[in-house]
Each structure stands twice: as structure tokens, then as C-alpha cells.
Design a protein around this motif. Structure first.
Motif, PDB file in Angstrom:
ATOM      1  N   VAL B  21      48.742  34.708  42.853  1.00 51.03           N
ATOM      2  CA  VAL B  21      48.152  33.476  43.356  1.00 51.03           C
ATOM      3  C   VAL B  21      46.953  33.760  44.253  1.00 51.03           C
ATOM      4  CG1 VAL B  21      48.615  31.438  44.730  1.00 51.03           C
ATOM      5  CG2 VAL B  21      50.303  32.244  43.130  1.00 51.03           C
ATOM      6  N   PHE B  22      47.007  34.847  45.023  1.00 54.34           N
ATOM      7  CA  PHE B  22      45.991  35.001  46.067  1.00 54.34           C
ATOM      8  C   PHE B  22      44.808  35.877  45.679  1.00 54.34           C
ATOM      9  CE2 PHE B  22      49.497  33.516  48.693  1.00 54.34           C
ATOM     10  CZ  PHE B  22      48.827  32.518  49.367  1.00 54.34           C
ATOM     11  N   PHE B  23      44.902  36.639  44.602  1.00 53.05           N
ATOM     12  CA  PHE B  23      43.733  37.408  44.191  1.00 53.05           C
ATOM     13  C   PHE B  23      42.662  36.473  43.656  1.00 53.05           C
ATOM     14  CE2 PHE B  23      46.013  41.652  43.486  1.00 53.05           C
ATOM     15  CZ  PHE B  23      45.427  42.180  44.607  1.00 53.05           C
ATOM     16  N   LYS B  24      41.419  36.831  43.932  1.00 51.86           N
ATOM     17  CA  LYS B  24      40.333  35.979  43.456  1.00 51.86           C
ATOM     18  C   LYS B  24      39.939  36.315  42.023  1.00 51.86           C
ATOM     19  CE  LYS B  24      38.163  34.074  47.411  1.00 51.86           C
ATOM     20  NZ  LYS B  24      39.276  34.364  48.320  1.00 51.86           N
ATOM     21  N   ASN B  25      40.072  37.591  41.687  1.00 49.99           N
ATOM     22  CA  ASN B  25      39.674  38.030  40.354  1.00 49.99           C
ATOM     23  C   ASN B  25      40.823  37.793  39.369  1.00 49.99           C
ATOM     24  OD1 ASN B  25      38.729  39.362  38.165  1.00 49.99           O
ATOM     25  ND2 ASN B  25      38.097  41.198  39.278  1.00 49.99           N
TER      26      ASN B  25
END
Lengths: 100, 172
Positions: B21-25
């Protein structure tokens, strides 16, 4: 033997993280991944109950859930590809044609 | 030993799903989702559901994630890394998490209590009756659940036709 409550707790945590992903992410592909997370957590509680009730039906349901998830992912990714063709972007905020 | 393994894989599960959920890539999200699926499969195997664990690894980590990675590769997803405004506000995320989590726990606990399942749940060793979990599942699947199993093939056919229709180039 692992207590049933631990498994249900883990399943609830994973489901909540999936809901957060669907609510807060903008990237449609990541939203789909979060939906997969939610399906998986439901599968986990199915297997846990099937283990603790001594009944195989839960595991058979998990099998069906996996089939439905595979079909859903394939269709959803085809829709995402079409959306990219139309909008040149896969942001969920661009798909606002039906927004009030 | 069983508890230790369970806690290890549970922690890996939770951390990797948070990473999803929190990774941007999105590629990093997909990789952590694969880690999540593997540890989930390990938990199934700890629960004596070997067939489901193997299906988890084969179907999810093998097929579905390859599909995801293909789509990420085909589409140019660099422009959609901006998150919603309230995603940057940590407090709203934590509050939302707590609310949904407590709601789930409350509803599950009340329904378990009403069904009288709160106590007296001691797992049976039915897995060893047939000396293999896969054999037992096969017996149930092809006798009691034969019709749903056949309908499943129809579902997959519908999905395949739907993908063909969606992916067809419109030349009107």
C-alpha cells in the motif's frame, strides 16, 4: 496448535490494509493489488475455520475464490489497458465520467 | 515451533502488505505482493492445508503476479505517482485503519459468540484420515462440489471471451 483468534486477527489486519489501499491509492493497478490482498485475507479465514471445524468445505471454497480472483484480475487488467488507451493515464481520478 | 513459524510468517505478511500500500512505485508494490503471497502459502501449509498453499504459490505468485507485472511493463505508469491529499495525512490513515479493524473484529466476535463457537474449537486431525490433504480435497471437489466445479469452467470461458472483446481494436 495456533489459536483461531490469532488467525482471524491476522486476516482482519490484512483485510483492513487492503481496504486502506483501495480507499487511498490513486493508481488503478495498486488498487487491484489491494483487492487481491482482501481476497487473500478472506481465504485465510476460510482455511482457518476449515482447520478448526474439521471440515474440508472451507478449502474447496478457497479453490473457487482463487478461480474467481484469476478471472477478475484478467478482466480488470484488460479494463485498465482500455482505460489507458482512452485517458493516457491509469489514475483512478481520471475515470470520473459517472461522477455526480 | 509451529507458533514461532506462524509469528514469523504473519509478521512478514503484515509488513509486505503494508509495503504494497505504501510504496509509490507499482513495481515495488508488486514485488512485495509476491512476498505476501509466499508467506500466506507458508501459513496455509502450517495449517495443514498443503493443496491450498501450493495453489496459492502457483496461481497467485505464478500466474496473477506475472499478469500484473506485464501490465505494469506495458503501460507507462510514471505519471501517476501522485497520491491523494489525505494520504499524506498520517492521522487520517491511522484513524481509518483503527475504525475498520475494530468494526471487523467486533462483527466477527459477535457472530462467533452467537454461533457458540467461542469455545470448544479444538482442531480435529481429519487431515490424516486420508493420509493426504490433496486426496481428501479431490474427493470432496469431485463429488459434493461437482456442479460448482463445472460452472467454474464456464466462468473462465466467459472471462476469456470478455478479455478478447475488451482487447479488440475498435475499427468502426
Amino acid at each position: 496448535m495456533i489459536p483461531l483468534s490469532y488467525l482471524l486477527m491476522l486476516s482482519a489486519i490484512l483485510f483492513t490494509i487492503g481496504v486502506l489501499g483501495v480507499l487511498f491509492k490513486r493508481n488503478t493497478i495498486v488498487i487491484f493489488m489491494s483487492i487481491e490482498l482482501m481476497l487473500n485475507s478472506a481465504n485465510l479465514s476460510f482455511v482457518a475455520f476449515s482447520r478448526y471445524l474439521g471440515n474440508l468445505n472451507g478449502q474447496v471454497y478457497v479453490f473457487f475464490v482463487m478461480v474467481v480472483a484469476a478471472a477478475e484480475v484478467a478482466i480488470g487488467l484488460a479494463i485498465i489497458v482500455n482505460m489507458y488507451k482512452n485517458f493516457k493515464s491509469i489514475s483512478a481520478d481520471r475515470a470520473n465520467l459517472l461522477k455526480w | 515451533m509451529e507458533m514461532l513459524l506462524f509469528f514469523f510468517f504473519a509478521i512478514v505478511c503484515v509488513i509486505s502488505s503494508l509495503c504494497v500500500v505504501f510504496f509509490k512505485n507499482p513495481v515495488k508494490s508488486a514485488i512485495s505482493l509476491i512476498v505476501n503471497f509466499f508467506s500466506m502459502g507458508a501459513i496455509y501449509i502450517i495449517l495443514n492445508a498443503e493443496f491450498i498453499g501450493l495453489m496459492q504459490v502457483l496461481v497467485y505468485a505464478g500466474a496473477i503476479m506475472v499478469l500484473f507485472l506485464f501490465i505494469i511493463m506495458l503501460l507507462d505508469v510514471k505519471h501517476t505517482t501522485k497520491e491523494r491529499v489525505y494520504f499524506k495525512n498520517n492521522l487520517s490513515v491511522v484513524l481509518c485503519f483503527c475504525f475498520i479493524f475494530l468494526a471487523i473484529i467486533f462483527s466477527v466476535a459477535t457472530s462467533l459468540y452467537n454461533a457458540g463457537l467461542m469455545k470448544g474449537l479444538n482442531g480435529l486431525d481429519w487431515m490424516f484420515l486420508d493420509n493426504s490433504n490433496t486426496k481428501a480435497i479431490g474427493k470432496v471437489l469431485f463429488s459434493k462440489y461437482l456442479l460448482p466445479f463445472e460452472v467454474t469452467s464456464l466462468l473462465l470461458l466467459v472471462a476469456a471471451i470478455g478479455i478478447l472483446v475488451l482487447g479488440k481494436k475498435k475499427n468502426t
